[in-house]
Design an enzyme around this catalytic site. Structure first.
Site: not given
Ligand code: DGL
Length: 259
Positions: A11, A151, A185, A183, A74
């Site tokens: 990710d 983050e 996250h 996402c 991701c």
């Molecule tokens: N975890 C990523 C996703 O699922 C994060 C995206 C990012 O880094 O902007 O899209």
């Protein structure tokens, strides 16, 4: 390829650990290696070519560690790069995409919300998926700034709560009955999101579906690990390991490495 080779996941940072958690729940006998490319987060603001290049770099790192399958944990990397990855490497790939299908199929108000990165919402793959539900209104919202706060370890902060409120209020006003988290996250924000959304709005993320798909593809490829006495789980990050350790409750091996 051997059954006890690890599952590889990557990710743009720590968010994909939400996917790893679901996979680990469903497939507790599997060895796994997780890459948090936090140095390059967020992917969501990068252009397609850059996302493809980073996804290839991560894939090659995992293949060098003999991973038997790659889970692109991701949404942004999946929607922009999985086609290219599948065309380039001879290994099964599992991707994660926003779960608009279960939301759209079950919506009573015919209006659903999706919170995702700019890179995901602008991708062809997402547009194609969304266009299948013509009778459902999809309220799209880019989660500007959310990944950066996560983050930085700022999940439970007033700043996060205010940002979420500003993104979700317009969706509530438009009468959504499902919120899709697009996402990996964002599942870490569910406790805060629940404080903002009325309880009748259901929250959907794709973690469980990705775990089930991973199991299915491992079985199909005869790669499911059915016996394992010493399970190895290693998390790599190319940034400071503190936030990753925090999100994993300091329970796993985390290695800082410059990949
Ligand atoms: N975890 C990523 C996703 O699922 C994060 C995206 C990012 O880094 O902007 O899209």
């Amino acid at each position: 390829m051997k059954k006890n080779n690890p599952i590889g996941l990557f990710d743009s940072g720590i968010g994909g650990t939400s996917i790893w958690t679901e996979i680990n729940k469903l497939l507790p006998l599997e060895n796994s290696i997780y890459l948090a490319d936090s140095k390059n987060a967020p992917y969501g603001l990068k252009d397609k070519e850059e996302i493809i290049a980073l996804s290839k770099k991560n894939t090659e790192y995992l293949l060098n560690k003999n991973c038997k399958i790659i889970v692109v944990a991701c949404n942004t990397a999946t929607t922009n790069a999985i086609k290219e990855l599948r065309a380039t490497y001879d290994v099964p790939f599992i991707g994660i995409e926003p779960a608009i299908k279960p939301a759209a199929n079950n919506s009573k108000t015919h209006t659903i919300g999706i919170l995702a990165t700019k890179g995901t919402l602008n991708s062809d793959l997402f547009h194609k998926a969304a266009s299948l539900f013509e009778d459902v209104k999809i309220v799209e919202q880019i989660g500007h700034g959310l990944v950066q706060l996560i983050e930085n370890g700022q999940i439970n902060t007033p700043e996060m709560f205010d940002l979420l409120k500003s993104y979700l209020k317009p969706m509530i006003e438009q009468d959504i009955d499902f919120l899709v988290l697009g996402c990996s996250h964002y599942p870490y924000l569910i406790p805060q999101i629940k404080k903002i959304l009325p309880s009748k709005i259901k929250i959907i993320d794709s973690g469980e579906a990705v775990a089930k798909q991973t199991k299915k593809i491992l079985i199909q490829n005869r790669l499911l690990n059915t016996s394992n006495t010493e399970i190895s789980t290693i998390f790599y990050t190319n940034s400071d390991s503190k936030v990753l350790n925090d999100i994993l409750n300091n329970q796993y091996e985390v290695i800082e490495e410059n990949f």
